[in-house]
Scaffold this active site. Structure first.
Site, PDB file in Angstrom:
ATOM      1  N   ASP A  91       0.751  -1.164  -0.053  1.00 12.46           N
ATOM      2  CA  ASP A  91      -0.073  -0.119  -0.107  1.00 12.46           C
ATOM      3  C   ASP A  91       0.908   1.183  -0.082  1.00 12.46           C
ATOM      4  O   ASP A  91       2.118   1.055   0.580  1.00 12.46           O
ATOM      5  CB  ASP A  91      -0.941  -0.107   1.257  1.00 12.46           C
ATOM      6  CG  ASP A  91      -2.017   0.709   1.231  1.00 12.46           C
ATOM      7  OD1 ASP A  91      -2.407   1.644   0.042  1.00 12.46           O
ATOM      8  OD2 ASP A  91      -2.799   1.130   1.894  1.00 12.46           O
ATOM      9  N   SER A  92       0.136   2.443  -0.549  1.00  7.41           N
ATOM     10  CA  SER A  92       1.224   3.542  -0.966  1.00  7.41           C
ATOM     11  C   SER A  92       1.772   4.441   0.293  1.00  7.41           C
ATOM     12  O   SER A  92       2.671   5.008   0.184  1.00  7.41           O
ATOM     13  CB  SER A  92       0.299   4.041  -1.585  1.00  7.41           C
ATOM     14  OG  SER A  92      -0.978   4.832  -1.324  1.00  7.41           O
ATOM     15  N   GLY A  93       0.893   4.268   1.478  1.00  4.98           N
ATOM     16  CA  GLY A  93       1.300   4.902   2.708  1.00  4.98           C
ATOM     17  C   GLY A  93       0.502   5.959   2.984  1.00  4.98           C
ATOM     18  O   GLY A  93       0.159   6.558   4.245  1.00  4.98           O
ATOM     19  N   GLY A  94      -0.230   6.625   2.159  1.00  7.15           N
ATOM     20  CA  GLY A  94      -1.274   7.825   2.454  1.00  7.15           C
ATOM     21  C   GLY A  94      -2.070   7.692   3.554  1.00  7.15           C
ATOM     22  O   GLY A  94      -2.442   8.194   4.446  1.00  7.15           O
ATOM     23  N   PHE A  95      -2.909   6.307   3.392  1.00  4.88           N
ATOM     24  CA  PHE A  95      -3.874   6.028   4.345  1.00  4.88           C
ATOM     25  C   PHE A  95      -3.095   5.805   5.826  1.00  4.88           C
ATOM     26  O   PHE A  95      -3.797   6.242   6.449  1.00  4.88           O
ATOM     27  CB  PHE A  95      -4.354   4.596   3.770  1.00  4.88           C
ATOM     28  CG  PHE A  95      -5.367   4.038   4.864  1.00  4.88           C
ATOM     29  CD1 PHE A  95      -6.822   4.534   4.556  1.00  4.88           C
ATOM     30  CD2 PHE A  95      -5.383   2.920   5.478  1.00  4.88           C
ATOM     31  CE1 PHE A  95      -7.779   3.968   5.217  1.00  4.88           C
ATOM     32  CE2 PHE A  95      -6.237   2.524   6.289  1.00  4.88           C
ATOM     33  CZ  PHE A  95      -7.413   3.108   6.386  1.00  4.88           C
ATOM     34  N   ASP A 145      -2.895   7.925  -2.676  1.00  8.71           N
ATOM     35  CA  ASP A 145      -4.198   8.671  -2.914  1.00  8.71           C
ATOM     36  C   ASP A 145      -4.438   9.529  -1.691  1.00  8.71           C
ATOM     37  O   ASP A 145      -3.738   9.518  -0.792  1.00  8.71           O
ATOM     38  CB  ASP A 145      -5.205   7.538  -2.930  1.00  8.71           C
ATOM     39  CG  ASP A 145      -5.100   6.397  -1.675  1.00  8.71           C
ATOM     40  OD1 ASP A 145      -4.154   6.366  -1.068  1.00  8.71           O
ATOM     41  OD2 ASP A 145      -6.162   5.462  -1.752  1.00  8.71           O
ATOM     42  N   GLN A 191     -11.689   6.500  -5.567  1.00 11.62           N
ATOM     43  CA  GLN A 191     -12.051   7.305  -4.322  1.00 11.62           C
ATOM     44  C   GLN A 191     -13.457   7.899  -4.592  1.00 11.62           C
ATOM     45  O   GLN A 191     -14.168   7.770  -5.537  1.00 11.62           O
ATOM     46  CB  GLN A 191     -11.116   8.459  -3.951  1.00 11.62           C
ATOM     47  CG  GLN A 191      -9.892   7.625  -3.339  1.00 11.62           C
ATOM     48  CD  GLN A 191     -10.220   6.901  -1.912  1.00 11.62           C
ATOM     49  OE1 GLN A 191     -10.866   7.008  -1.097  1.00 11.62           O
ATOM     50  NE2 GLN A 191      -8.933   6.085  -1.614  1.00 11.62           N
ATOM     51  N   GLY A 220     -11.347   3.905   0.173  1.00 13.27           N
ATOM     52  CA  GLY A 220     -12.333   5.052   1.272  1.00 13.27           C
ATOM     53  C   GLY A 220     -13.458   4.275   1.676  1.00 13.27           C
ATOM     54  O   GLY A 220     -14.351   4.858   2.044  1.00 13.27           O
ATOM     55  N   ASP A 270      -7.994  -7.157   1.481  1.00 17.22           N
ATOM     56  CA  ASP A 270      -6.999  -7.533   2.739  1.00 17.22           C
ATOM     57  C   ASP A 270      -7.557  -6.648   4.127  1.00 17.22           C
ATOM     58  O   ASP A 270      -8.307  -5.762   4.028  1.00 17.22           O
ATOM     59  CB  ASP A 270      -5.633  -6.548   2.326  1.00 17.22           C
ATOM     60  CG  ASP A 270      -5.870  -4.983   2.548  1.00 17.22           C
ATOM     61  OD1 ASP A 270      -6.473  -4.495   1.890  1.00 17.22           O
ATOM     62  OD2 ASP A 270      -5.308  -4.504   3.400  1.00 17.22           O
ATOM     63  N   CYS A 308     -10.768 -28.439  10.531  1.00 17.88           N
ATOM     64  CA  CYS A 308      -9.915 -27.539   9.780  1.00 17.88           C
ATOM     65  C   CYS A 308      -8.699 -28.004   9.858  1.00 17.88           C
ATOM     66  O   CYS A 308      -8.232 -29.035  10.403  1.00 17.88           O
ATOM     67  CB  CYS A 308      -9.739 -26.504  11.002  1.00 17.88           C
ATOM     68  SG  CYS A 308      -8.599 -25.212  10.296  1.00 17.88           S
ATOM     69  N   CYS A 310      -5.783 -26.798   9.313  1.00 20.22           N
ATOM     70  CA  CYS A 310      -4.793 -26.009   9.951  1.00 20.22           C
ATOM     71  C   CYS A 310      -3.769 -26.769  11.093  1.00 20.22           C
ATOM     72  O   CYS A 310      -4.380 -27.926  11.699  1.00 20.22           O
ATOM     73  CB  CYS A 310      -4.926 -24.690  10.508  1.00 20.22           C
ATOM     74  SG  CYS A 310      -5.338 -24.559  12.213  1.00 20.22           S
ATOM     75  N   CYS A 313      -5.455 -26.887  14.644  1.00 19.08           N
ATOM     76  CA  CYS A 313      -6.548 -27.825  14.649  1.00 19.08           C
ATOM     77  C   CYS A 313      -6.040 -29.543  14.604  1.00 19.08           C
ATOM     78  O   CYS A 313      -6.613 -30.227  15.177  1.00 19.08           O
ATOM     79  CB  CYS A 313      -7.748 -27.573  13.758  1.00 19.08           C
ATOM     80  SG  CYS A 313      -8.431 -25.821  14.227  1.00 19.08           S
ATOM     81  N   HIS A 339      -4.422 -20.514  12.486  1.00 21.13           N
ATOM     82  CA  HIS A 339      -5.706 -21.021  12.198  1.00 21.13           C
ATOM     83  C   HIS A 339      -6.511 -19.874  11.538  1.00 21.13           C
ATOM     84  O   HIS A 339      -7.272 -20.275  10.549  1.00 21.13           O
ATOM     85  CB  HIS A 339      -6.496 -21.491  13.693  1.00 21.13           C
ATOM     86  CG  HIS A 339      -7.996 -21.563  13.231  1.00 21.13           C
ATOM     87  ND1 HIS A 339      -8.545 -22.779  12.811  1.00 21.13           N
ATOM     88  CD2 HIS A 339      -8.882 -20.752  13.405  1.00 21.13           C
ATOM     89  CE1 HIS A 339     -10.013 -22.360  12.834  1.00 21.13           C
ATOM     90  NE2 HIS A 339      -9.986 -21.311  12.934  1.00 21.13           N
TER      91      HIS A 339
HETATM   92  N1  GUN Z   1      -6.643   0.932   3.101  1.00 19.20           N
HETATM   93  C1  GUN Z   1      -7.831   1.046   3.309  1.00 19.20           C
HETATM   94  N2  GUN Z   1      -8.442   1.937   2.714  1.00 19.20           N
HETATM   95  C2  GUN Z   1      -7.548   2.503   1.691  1.00 19.20           C
HETATM   96  C3  GUN Z   1      -7.632   3.470   0.809  1.00 19.20           C
HETATM   97  O1  GUN Z   1      -8.797   4.064   0.632  1.00 19.20           O
HETATM   98  N3  GUN Z   1      -6.563   4.013   0.340  1.00 19.20           N
HETATM   99  C4  GUN Z   1      -5.395   3.303   0.660  1.00 19.20           C
HETATM  100  N4  GUN Z   1      -4.060   3.688  -0.013  1.00 19.20           N
HETATM  101  N5  GUN Z   1      -5.241   2.445   1.455  1.00 19.20           N
HETATM  102  C5  GUN Z   1      -6.388   1.948   2.009  1.00 19.20           C
HETATM  103 ZN    ZN Z   2      -7.622 -24.461  12.329  1.00 20.74          ZN
END
Ligand code: GUN
Ligand code: ZN
Length: 376
Positions: A91-95, A145, A191, A220, A270, A308, A310, A313, A339
């Site tokens: 991820d780019s870091g702005g968030f 962003d 966005q 967002g 994620d 499960c 894993c 388990c 798990h």
């Molecule tokens: N992680 C969760 N939402 C966002 C988002 O809107 N922008 C970025 N860069 N990371 C996120």
């Molecule tokens: Zn498990």
């Protein structure tokens, strides 16, 4: 990257695809575990790989602070640095700056924030974010962003949306000039807050840049907005993003949200939720979350889930043992994290199988019926 759709559901927008990059193939839809600082909390890279996970997430903001680009460049990138041989997304870091920093100021140039270590004002521009992501060497890199909290209203939402488009153009230019477009895949982030009108404008602009974008994210969201608004925005975005590009919904990790997003045509998601909740003693199951700190597990000599696969388990480690350890021994966090990541993978793997076999609607129905049934 190579991106190929293998199967589609006939009644929803769900699809199964194969995404191949330098560090191997990942089948979508998939959940990406988050290794913020270049390490999964509670598991080694080798353990994560052994679970069958083929794509994880690191954070540009954190890796830039520590160990920094000099060390990453000397190491030959974050894969080698952390011993991770499969695909990696950053991820780019702005968030993170917005969510973590004591003060941040957004300017047209970039995000100005106070370093958490020195307090010194530091500027992260779109070009710098891409430059750091080049040092990291992730297979998928995200544009910088301008993120506002999902419940923000007023002109700031529109301002952030247009700025994200301008920053996308700067990210594209920086990335193209690096000669790394064959190894690193830049994704745009849609966005526009909870406004269908602003989302539409953002989608129109970002889709125009498709030739420079191997994939797209929906950003967002997941900030406590009403579910039906969240679903409407995801639906609108997923329907209009190009069919032949992977779609990544950022910050989503509850199993029920993942499956709704998959039905709407999302391929990747994620969240820190499954790993974080594990450290608080909560195991995820098909019958809903199980809080192992509760006293009723004190003499419960069953594994979290007997079906499960894993190691926690299948080895037979009991809920009672986990209950006994969870408040004071880190080994319980390791065991539950393992798990929970297998659980997330099995929810998504089950969705892929069901889509391929033409029974995804039934899979959804069975999942929701069981997950939300009252505990016996
Ligand atoms: N992680 C969760 N939402 C966002 C988002 O809107 N922008 C970025 N860069 N990371 C996120
Ligand atoms: Zn498990």
């Amino acid at each position: 990257m190579e991106f190929e759709i293998i199967a589609k559901c006939h009644t929803t927008h769900a699809r199964v695809s194969r995404m191949t990059m330098t560090h191997g193939t990942t089948y979508l839809p998939t959940f990406m575990p988050v290794a913020t600082q270049g390490a999964m909390k509670g598991l080694t890279s080798q353990q994560v790989e052994a679970l069958g996970v083929t794509l994880i997430l690191n954070n540009t903001y954190h890796l830039n602070l520590r160990p920094g680009t000099k060390v990453l460049d000397a190491a030959g990138g974050a894969h080698k640095f952390q011993g991770w041989r499969k695909n990696l997304l950053t991820d780019s870091g702005g968030f993170q700056m917005v969510s973590l920093s004591s003060f941040t100021k957004i300017t047209e140039e970039g995000v100005l924030f106070a370093s958490p270590y020195t307090g010194e004002p530091t500027m992260l521009t779109p070009e710098e974010s891409i430059g750091i992501q080049h040092s990291i060497g992730a297979d998928i890199i995200m544009q910088l962003d301008d993120v506002v909290h999902s419940l923000t209203t007023g002109p700031r939402v529109e301002e952030a949306m247009w700025r994200s488009i301008r920053w996308l153009d700067r990210c594209i230019a920086k990335h193209k000039s690096s000669g790394r477009t064959d190894r690193q895949n830049l994704f745009a982030i849609v966005q526009g807050g909870l406004s269908p009108d602003l989302r539409q404008k953002c989608l129109d602009e970002m889709v125009k840049r498709k030739d420079d974008l191997p994939g797209y994210a929906i950003g967002g969201l997941s900030g406590g907005e009403e579910k039906d608004i969240f679903w409407k925005i995801v639906k609108q975005c997923a329907e209009q993003l190009p069919e032949d590009r992977p779609r990544y919904c950022m910050g989503i990790g509850f199993a029920e949200d993942l499956l709704v997003c998959v039905a709407l045509g999302v391929d990747m998601a994620d969240c820190v939720f499954p790993t974080r909740t594990a450290r608080f003693g909560v195991a995820l199951t098909r019958d809903g979350p199980m809080n192992l700190r509760l006293d009723r597990h004190r003499t419960s000599f069953f594994p979290i889930d007997a079906n499960c696969p894993c190691l926690t388990c299948s080895s037979g480690m009991s809920r009672a043992a986990l209950h006994n350890l969870v408040t004071h021994e880190t080994v319980a966090a390791h065991a539950i994290t393992q798990h929970n990541l297998v659980f997330q993978a099995s929810v998504m793997g089950g969705a892929r199988d069901a889509i391929i076999e033409g029974r995804f609607p039934q899979y959804l129905k069975d999942f929701f019926q069981r997950y939300f049934a009252d505990a016996a």
